[in-house]
Write a protein that holds these residues in place. Structure first.
Motif, PDB file in Angstrom:
ATOM      1  N   TYR A  42       0.834  -1.197   0.000  1.00  0.00           N
ATOM      2  CA  TYR A  42       0.000   0.000   0.000  1.00  0.00           C
ATOM      3  C   TYR A  42       0.870   1.248   0.000  1.00  0.00           C
ATOM      4  CZ  TYR A  42      -4.077  -2.869   0.904  1.00  0.00           C
ATOM      5  OH  TYR A  42      -5.084  -3.784   0.798  1.00  0.00           O
ATOM      6  N   PHE A  43       0.387   2.255  -0.736  1.00  0.00           N
ATOM      7  CA  PHE A  43       1.122   3.505  -0.870  1.00  0.00           C
ATOM      8  C   PHE A  43       0.252   4.677  -0.454  1.00  0.00           C
ATOM      9  CE2 PHE A  43       3.263   0.619  -3.675  1.00  0.00           C
ATOM     10  CZ  PHE A  43       4.596   0.965  -3.563  1.00  0.00           C
ATOM     11  N   ASN A  44       0.917   5.736   0.014  1.00  0.00           N
ATOM     12  CA  ASN A  44       0.230   6.989   0.292  1.00  0.00           C
ATOM     13  C   ASN A  44       0.667   8.020  -0.743  1.00  0.00           C
ATOM     14  OD1 ASN A  44      -1.545   8.696   1.520  1.00  0.00           O
ATOM     15  ND2 ASN A  44      -0.335   9.007   3.370  1.00  0.00           N
ATOM     16  N   SER A  45      -0.232   8.913  -1.052  1.00  0.00           N
ATOM     17  CA  SER A  45      -0.012   9.927  -2.079  1.00  0.00           C
ATOM     18  C   SER A  45       0.813  11.094  -1.540  1.00  0.00           C
ATOM     19  CB  SER A  45      -1.371  10.454  -2.553  1.00  0.00           C
ATOM     20  OG  SER A  45      -1.220  11.616  -3.328  1.00  0.00           O
ATOM     21  N   PRO A  46       1.626  11.704  -2.393  1.00  0.00           N
ATOM     22  CA  PRO A  46       2.361  12.896  -1.966  1.00  0.00           C
ATOM     23  C   PRO A  46       1.477  14.149  -1.925  1.00  0.00           C
ATOM     24  CG  PRO A  46       2.875  12.392  -4.254  1.00  0.00           C
ATOM     25  CD  PRO A  46       2.004  11.269  -3.740  1.00  0.00           C
TER      26      PRO A  46
ATOM     27  N   LEU B 105      -4.258   3.028  -2.547  1.00  0.00           N
ATOM     28  CA  LEU B 105      -3.532   2.663  -3.754  1.00  0.00           C
ATOM     29  C   LEU B 105      -2.712   1.438  -3.396  1.00  0.00           C
ATOM     30  CD1 LEU B 105      -2.923   3.425  -6.702  1.00  0.00           C
ATOM     31  CD2 LEU B 105      -0.876   4.591  -5.846  1.00  0.00           C
ATOM     32  N   ARG B 106      -2.989   0.343  -4.111  1.00  0.00           N
ATOM     33  CA  ARG B 106      -2.394  -0.937  -3.757  1.00  0.00           C
ATOM     34  C   ARG B 106      -1.743  -1.582  -4.972  1.00  0.00           C
ATOM     35  NH1 ARG B 106      -6.908  -4.994  -2.769  1.00  0.00           N
ATOM     36  NH2 ARG B 106      -6.763  -5.180  -5.018  1.00  0.00           N
ATOM     37  N   VAL B 107      -0.577  -2.150  -4.736  1.00  0.00           N
ATOM     38  CA  VAL B 107       0.055  -3.031  -5.713  1.00  0.00           C
ATOM     39  C   VAL B 107      -0.078  -4.435  -5.140  1.00  0.00           C
ATOM     40  CG1 VAL B 107       2.207  -3.709  -6.841  1.00  0.00           C
ATOM     41  CG2 VAL B 107       1.689  -1.267  -6.498  1.00  0.00           C
TER      42      VAL B 107
ATOM     43  N   ARG C  79       7.765   5.472  -6.623  1.00  0.00           N
ATOM     44  CA  ARG C  79       8.783   6.132  -5.779  1.00  0.00           C
ATOM     45  C   ARG C  79       9.189   7.484  -6.362  1.00  0.00           C
ATOM     46  NH1 ARG C  79      11.342   0.896  -6.045  1.00  0.00           N
ATOM     47  NH2 ARG C  79      10.514  -0.312  -4.329  1.00  0.00           N
ATOM     48  N   ARG C  80       9.415   7.531  -7.669  1.00  0.00           N
ATOM     49  CA  ARG C  80       9.837   8.790  -8.300  1.00  0.00           C
ATOM     50  C   ARG C  80       8.749   9.850  -8.235  1.00  0.00           C
ATOM     51  NH1 ARG C  80      13.990   7.715 -13.256  1.00  0.00           N
ATOM     52  NH2 ARG C  80      15.199   6.099 -12.208  1.00  0.00           N
ATOM     53  N   LEU C  81       7.504   9.422  -8.153  1.00  0.00           N
ATOM     54  CA  LEU C  81       6.391  10.365  -7.990  1.00  0.00           C
ATOM     55  C   LEU C  81       6.123  10.672  -6.517  1.00  0.00           C
ATOM     56  CD1 LEU C  81       3.993   8.987 -10.740  1.00  0.00           C
ATOM     57  CD2 LEU C  81       5.370  11.081 -10.824  1.00  0.00           C
TER      58      LEU C  81
END
Length: 189
Positions: free
Chosen positions: A43-47, A58-60, A102-104
């Motif tokens: 799971y990711f958090n947005s910038p 947002l999940r991979v 990661r780059r975003l």
């Protein structure tokens, strides 16, 4: 405004003491066993906004066979279940996808690892889950493509849960992500 091909996942999750009785009831209903899989969800958090505050995700997901799916989940709709708008895309390069995120400046917040048996019964999917560090769960879900059908679908999911012997006081309203984050925060010194 919803994406024109929006699909709503109508799901109720139960925290269960074990799976044997439920598997027997699925067998008695002639539910079709589809597969056993292992899944790792990152799971990711947005910038630009905090998904914990907006109730988005947002999940991979990495399946045991190597399939990679990126999924956006919108805020929960309704009360009992965990109904959300869901948009997914299959990706063929996990490392590139993770590098793009990661780059975003998307930040990984947690991983959820589970072993899962998947069954189909009529228009329902039943997931028998063992989640690393959390225990045993059963998810009963169906998909609808019209927001107006969510309440009816939620009641049908609950009725199937009743038929499977899943007690309503076992319903777990938190997502696996929320449960993992909660557990991780309790384990910090």
């Amino acid at each position: 405004m919803y994406y024109k091909h929006a699909v709503f996942e109508v799901e109720v999750k139960y925290r269960v003491p074990g799976h044997d009785v439920i598997k027997e009831k699925l067998k008695a209903l002639n539910a079709k066993f589809l597969e056993h899989t292992e899944e790792t969800d990152i799971y990711f958090n947005s910038p630009i906004r905090d998904f914990a505050k907006t109730d988005e995700a947002l999940r991979v997901r990495i399946y045991g066979d190597g399939t990679v799916v990126l999924t956006y989940k919108g805020p929960r709709i309704g009360g009992i279940g965990k109904t959300r708008e869901e948009l997914s895309v299959t990706v063929n390069d996990l490392e590139s996808l993770l590098e793009i995120l990661r780059r975003l400046d998307f930040k990984e917040v947690a991983r959820v690892i589970k072993r899962r048996d998947i069954y189909n019964y009529e228009n329902f999917t039943i997931y028998i889950d063992i989640v690393e560090g959390l225990g045993n769960f059963v998810e009963v879900e169906t998909m609808v493509n019209d927001r107006e059908l969510i309440n009816k679908a939620t009641e049908e999911v609950l009725q199937l849960g009743d038929k499977l012997g899943l007690r309503r006081d076992w319903i777990e309203r938190k997502t696996y992500l929320e449960l993992v984050l909660e557990k991780n925060s309790m384990n910090k010194p």
